[in-house]
Motif scaffolding. Structure first.
Motif, mmCIF file in Angstrom:
data_model
loop_
_atom_site.group_PDB
_atom_site.id
_atom_site.type_symbol
_atom_site.label_atom_id
_atom_site.label_comp_id
_atom_site.label_asym_id
_atom_site.label_seq_id
_atom_site.Cartn_x
_atom_site.Cartn_y
_atom_site.Cartn_z
ATOM 1 N N THR A 1 -44.518 -36.202 28.534
ATOM 2 C CA THR A 1 -45.112 -35.230 29.456
ATOM 3 C C THR A 1 -46.372 -35.825 30.086
ATOM 4 O OG1 THR A 1 -46.403 -34.235 27.671
ATOM 5 C CG2 THR A 1 -44.225 -33.296 28.099
ATOM 6 N N GLY A 2 -47.022 -35.025 30.918
ATOM 7 C CA GLY A 2 -48.277 -35.442 31.537
ATOM 8 C C GLY A 2 -48.062 -36.566 32.532
ATOM 9 N N PRO A 3 -48.892 -37.608 32.478
ATOM 10 C CA PRO A 3 -48.750 -38.716 33.444
ATOM 11 C C PRO A 3 -47.486 -39.530 33.240
ATOM 12 C CG PRO A 3 -50.402 -39.245 31.793
ATOM 13 C CD PRO A 3 -50.014 -37.818 31.562
ATOM 14 N N TYR A 4 -46.734 -39.267 32.163
ATOM 15 C CA TYR A 4 -45.543 -40.055 31.857
ATOM 16 C C TYR A 4 -44.262 -39.245 32.069
ATOM 17 C CZ TYR A 4 -49.378 -42.428 29.561
ATOM 18 O OH TYR A 4 -50.577 -43.031 29.301
ATOM 19 N N VAL A 5 -44.340 -38.213 32.912
ATOM 20 C CA VAL A 5 -43.156 -37.414 33.224
ATOM 21 C C VAL A 5 -42.104 -38.307 33.877
ATOM 22 C CG1 VAL A 5 -42.268 -35.538 34.650
ATOM 23 C CG2 VAL A 5 -44.427 -35.261 33.417
ATOM 24 N N GLY A 6 -40.832 -38.104 33.503
ATOM 25 C CA GLY A 6 -39.744 -38.930 34.019
ATOM 26 C C GLY A 6 -39.391 -40.066 33.098
ATOM 27 N N GLN A 7 -40.055 -40.125 31.932
ATOM 28 C CA GLN A 7 -39.766 -41.163 30.953
ATOM 29 C C GLN A 7 -39.511 -40.507 29.599
ATOM 30 O OE1 GLN A 7 -43.488 -43.366 31.744
ATOM 31 N NE2 GLN A 7 -42.192 -45.158 32.137
ATOM 32 N N CYS A 8 -38.808 -41.221 28.767
ATOM 33 C CA CYS A 8 -38.526 -40.712 27.425
ATOM 34 C C CYS A 8 -38.532 -41.860 26.432
ATOM 35 C CB CYS A 8 -37.179 -39.982 27.406
ATOM 36 S SG CYS A 8 -35.768 -41.096 27.506
ATOM 37 N N ILE A 9 -38.563 -41.491 25.169
ATOM 38 C CA ILE A 9 -38.584 -42.468 24.083
ATOM 39 C C ILE A 9 -37.305 -42.313 23.272
ATOM 40 C CG2 ILE A 9 -39.823 -43.290 22.044
ATOM 41 C CD1 ILE A 9 -41.371 -43.688 24.585
ATOM 42 N N THR A 10 -36.653 -43.427 23.004
ATOM 43 C CA THR A 10 -35.501 -43.447 22.110
ATOM 44 C C THR A 10 -35.881 -44.288 20.895
ATOM 45 O OG1 THR A 10 -33.884 -43.218 23.886
ATOM 46 C CG2 THR A 10 -33.115 -44.164 21.810
ATOM 47 N N TYR A 11 -35.907 -43.650 19.734
ATOM 48 C CA TYR A 11 -36.317 -44.331 18.505
ATOM 49 C C TYR A 11 -35.105 -45.041 17.897
ATOM 50 C CZ TYR A 11 -40.358 -41.358 19.152
ATOM 51 O OH TYR A 11 -41.458 -40.738 19.689
ATOM 52 N N SER A 12 -35.276 -46.347 17.669
ATOM 53 C CA SER A 12 -34.167 -47.170 17.198
ATOM 54 C C SER A 12 -34.349 -47.668 15.777
ATOM 55 C CB SER A 12 -33.978 -48.381 18.120
ATOM 56 O OG SER A 12 -35.183 -49.124 18.205
ATOM 57 N N GLY A 13 -35.439 -47.335 15.135
ATOM 58 C CA GLY A 13 -35.661 -47.782 13.770
ATOM 59 C C GLY A 13 -36.974 -47.247 13.245
ATOM 60 N N PRO A 14 -37.317 -47.544 11.993
ATOM 61 C CA PRO A 14 -38.555 -47.020 11.408
ATOM 62 C C PRO A 14 -39.811 -47.595 12.058
ATOM 63 C CG PRO A 14 -37.479 -48.553 9.902
ATOM 64 C CD PRO A 14 -36.518 -48.309 11.012
#
Length: 782
Positions: free
Chosen positions: A155-168
């Motif tokens: 959210t905020g200044p990073y709208v349009g991006q997401c995080i995909t967690y691939s490991g610990p």
């Protein structure tokens, strides 16, 4: 295998190389602090968090001293890095928790807001409990399913991006638009699900170090395979040449890429960042504090981004640490206190081998910039309006009139409340017509209005007053600018008004920096010295000559008035600020003190520290510097430097043996080469001669002791202490000499060397090694 709990997150602190680094589209290069600095910053950060949460603890400091020699401080709430003792740029500071990869070897810390959101999603997704989806069908999907716990929308200044967690300890920063999803599908297929078309993210700096090490090993293995293939396969001459060029280029690639650093950002980049468990040199005890004062041309250096005083002092620090490792004793037991400097040409290896200098030097050099604070580049005259007696009387009468009107108003209100409304209305109208004291009927010129008019006149006068640029000729502007910037400081020194400004600014800076240093180093109880270059040495000398020693300043006088001869005839009254500390050593390099002293028809005498008196301190004919040790250092080809010993010694004593005895004392030579070999040979020869003379003298003394001596008066005279002589050079330092000459190289041309000689002291090994030797020569070590 899944983990039972999230791995521990140990933050690491970084600073930027750019002063205006916030809200930039391109990622900013950030350099890690040393391990000690990072741990100190994290501890201070955690203490501030506890205080903000209301845990009842005392408010901790918001700033922490960092980097080599503790010359910079970090403001933790503002996340800025700035110099402590001089005016400089501020740099962004980042508390690194998540890092993104720019290539195989470089990982940069994410902005703290981005790291906060990534960590928030990390705690919600709990990827340490899940196996990474490498080979299942879900990993091949080009669309992002936000119902999946592994995906977290920013959210905020990073709208349009997401995080995909691939490991610990890993994740991917992805874009949600269609073009990025198509690129992701291609990249996923090409890399067999190893790269899903985004930016790789690593959690924790420890994981970054592991990742970098693994990549370096892979590159090293590839280089070794290329070498083995090139040896086993037969190639033509042209192919061999091409392979040789390729392999050599691969070998030249560093395993850890250092960021390109700007040459102008010397205040940050010239410091080596150490990352080990050893104790940093900067945390050792500081024995000496040295204030370094610049000379003429500082304004020219600042305008042209050349060697300013801050950069020059940084050169001194680096040179001091280099020579401390090369020429001085490594063990305290090898230190010989009070051994004077040889009076003959020698080398640093033989002259300083019995002087111990602590690791890291134990000396703090602080730059003092007096020119920057002088408001003399543009001359303006604002008229001070003085009210005449009539204006003052008018102002008083107006104030009395206003008081009288207020009293009459209050009386009228009381009368009107008793009478009826019609009569009161008529009466008030009559009063307005007939009352001579009414404000509306009184026409008096406003004092404020006249002041406004005068302010306008002042602005006109200020704009019309000529400036320095207005009187310069238009021809050869570059040459005239250089001459003006370099020579103008000397003319200001010769002008009483500007001279007063110079000594006041410099004295205030000494006291301010000393208090600031004590604030950051409350345990400091070492000695304070001055290091003045060119005109700066003359200003230091003037201030020292108008100090009251602590033993005599019983009334704690802060400012002392002195009447001194002005350069244009007559006397001028100057106010000299008293320093808050005693000055132990004064090093003047490239100093014109001898020239200005002889032009003022005065002589120099020394202060008797054993029997202190005020004699000579207020005299207009004698200059008495209040300092324990004084050293006049110069290069033989320096056109600005002058000798001082002839101004102290008696002429008959100085001219003894045609002045051979009182030639400048040579500073030990340390630059090696042909000159170093010759100086070493001369030193050995002279040393053997002195040892032979000393041996002969000892034999003579033994013989004289066996002969009966009936003259008791002479023996009694020899036991009595010699009376203090304010012209004896033995009373100014342990060496008994005042003038010290740098040994020029044998093949140097004196005329060509005159050009750079005056500005060569900052990084000259001979000068800095001599300064360290004199700081520690007379010290005792437990």
């Amino acid at each position: 295998m899944a983990l039972s709990e999230a791995p521990a997150l140990i933050p690491y602190w970084f600073h930027s190389l750019e002063s205006d680094s916030k809200h930039k589209e391109t990622p900013n290069i950030r350099i890690e602090f040393s391990k000690n600095d990072s741990e100190n910053l994290e501890r201070a950060y955690q203490r501030l968090i506890k205080y903000d949460n209301g845990n009842g603890i005392e408010k901790p400091p918001e700033t922490i001293d960092v980097m080599e020699d503790l010359l910079f401080e970090v403001n933790i709430p503002k996340r800025t890095l700035s110099p402590i003792y001089w005016k400089g740029k501020s740099y962004e500071v980042v508390r690194g928790t998540w890092f993104y990869a720019t290539d195989m070897f470089k990982f940069l810390a994410c902005d703290e807001e981005l790291s906060r959101q990534i960590e928030e999603g990390y705690q919600q997704a709990q990827p340490w409990l899940m196996e990474p989806p490498k080979n299942n069908e879900k990993a091949k999907s080009t669309t992002i399913d936000f119902e999946d716990k592994r995906n977290y929308r920013l959210t905020g200044p990073y709208v349009g991006q997401c995080i995909t967690y691939s490991g610990p300890n890993s994740a991917w920063l992805l874009s949600t638009n269609i073009a990025s999803q198509l690129a992701r599908a291609v990249m996923t297929k090409i890399t067999n699900n190893e790269n899903i078309g985004g930016t790789r993210l690593i959690r924790g700096y420890a994981e970054v170090e592991k990742w970098k090490k693994r990549n370096e090993e892979e590159l090293q293995n590839k280089n070794n395979k290329n070498k083995s293939r090139s040896k086993s396969k037969k190639y033509s001459e042209s192919e061999k040449e091409n392979i040789k060029n390729i392999t050599s280029s691969l070998e030249d690639v560093p395993l850890t890429k250092e960021p390109q650093k700007s040459n102008t950002e010397y205040s940050i980049n010239n410091y080596k960042v150490t990352d080990n468990n050893e104790k940093d040199h900067r945390y050792e005890k500081i024995e000496h504090l040295v204030f370094v004062v610049h000379g003429i041309g500082e304004k020219f250096c600042e305008n042209n981004s050349s060697s300013t005083i801050e950069q020059s002092v940084n050169d001194i620090r680096k040179t001091a640490k280099e020579v401390a490792e090369l020429y001085f004793a490594k063990d305290k037991n090898q230190h010989q206190k009070g051994v004077p400097l040889p009076s003959f040409p020698t080398t640093s290896e033989s002259a300083y081998k019995h002087i111990y200098v602590p690791k890291g030097t134990g000396v703090q050099f602080i730059p003092v910039n007096w020119r920057r604070q002088m408001n003399i580049d543009r001359y303006t005259v604002k008229r001070k309006r003085r009210l005449s007696n009539a204006s003052v009387n008018l102002k008083k009468s107006l104030s009395n009139l206003e008081k009288k009107l207020e009293e009459e108003k209050s009386a009228e209100k009381k009368n009107n409340s008793i009478e009826n409304e019609d009569k009161s209305e008529d009466k008030s109208n009559d009063n307005l017509k007939t009352n001579p004291s009414s404000k509306e009927s009184l026409k008096v010129p406003s004092v404020n209005d006249s002041d406004d008019d005068d302010d306008e006149d002042d602005e006109i006068d200020e704009l019309n007053f000529p400036r320095m640029e207005d009187i310069l000729l238009e021809s050869i502007p570059i040459v005239r600018k250089v001459v003006t910037d370099l020579a103008l400081d000397v003319l200001f020194y010769m002008t009483p008004r500007h001279y007063q400004q110079m000594i006041t600014i410099l004295s205030n800076e000494f006291n301010r920096l000393y208090k600031l240093f004590k604030k950051h180093h409350p345990d400091f109880n070492g000695k304070v010295s001055l290091f003045g270059h060119s005109l700066g040495s003359q200003l230091c000398f003037d201030i020292l000559c108008h100090q009251i020693p602590e033993v005599l300043n019983t009334e704690k006088v802060d400012i002392v008035n002195y009447n001194r001869l002005s350069p244009y005839g007559g006397e001028a009254n100057y106010k000299f600020k008293q320093l808050d500390f005693p000055v132990e050593n004064f090093f003047g390099v490239g100093s014109p003190v001898g020239l200005f002293t002889i032009l003022s028809d005065r002589c120099i005498r020394f202060f008797d520290w054993k029997n202190p008196t005020k004699e000579g301190l207020t005299s207009n004919d004698v200059l008495v510097p209040i300092v324990k040790n004084w050293f006049n250092i110069f290069h033989p080809s320096d056109p600005v430097a002058h000798r001082i010993e002839p101004l102290v010694l008696k002429k008959s004593e100085y001219e003894k043996n045609d002045g051979e005895t009182f030639k400048p004392n040579p500073i030990p030579y340390s630059k090696g080469g042909l000159t170093g070999t010759v100086r070493e040979f001369q030193g050995i020869q002279k040393d053997l001669t002195l040892k032979g003379m000393r041996l002969f003298g000892n034999v003579y003394n033994v013989v004289q002791a066996l002969i009966p001596n009936n003259d008791k008066s002479k023996s009694e005279e020899s036991l009595t202490e010699k009376e203090f002589d304010n012209r004896d050079l033995k009373n100014i330092n342990i060496n008994g000499r005042l003038d010290y000459a740098i040994q020029a190289q044998i093949l140097d041309n004196q005329y060509l060397a005159a050009i750079p000689a005056h500005s060569s002291y900052w990084n000259d090994q001979d000068t800095i090694a001599f300064v360290l030797a004199e700081l520690y020569r007379n010290m005792s070590f437990p």
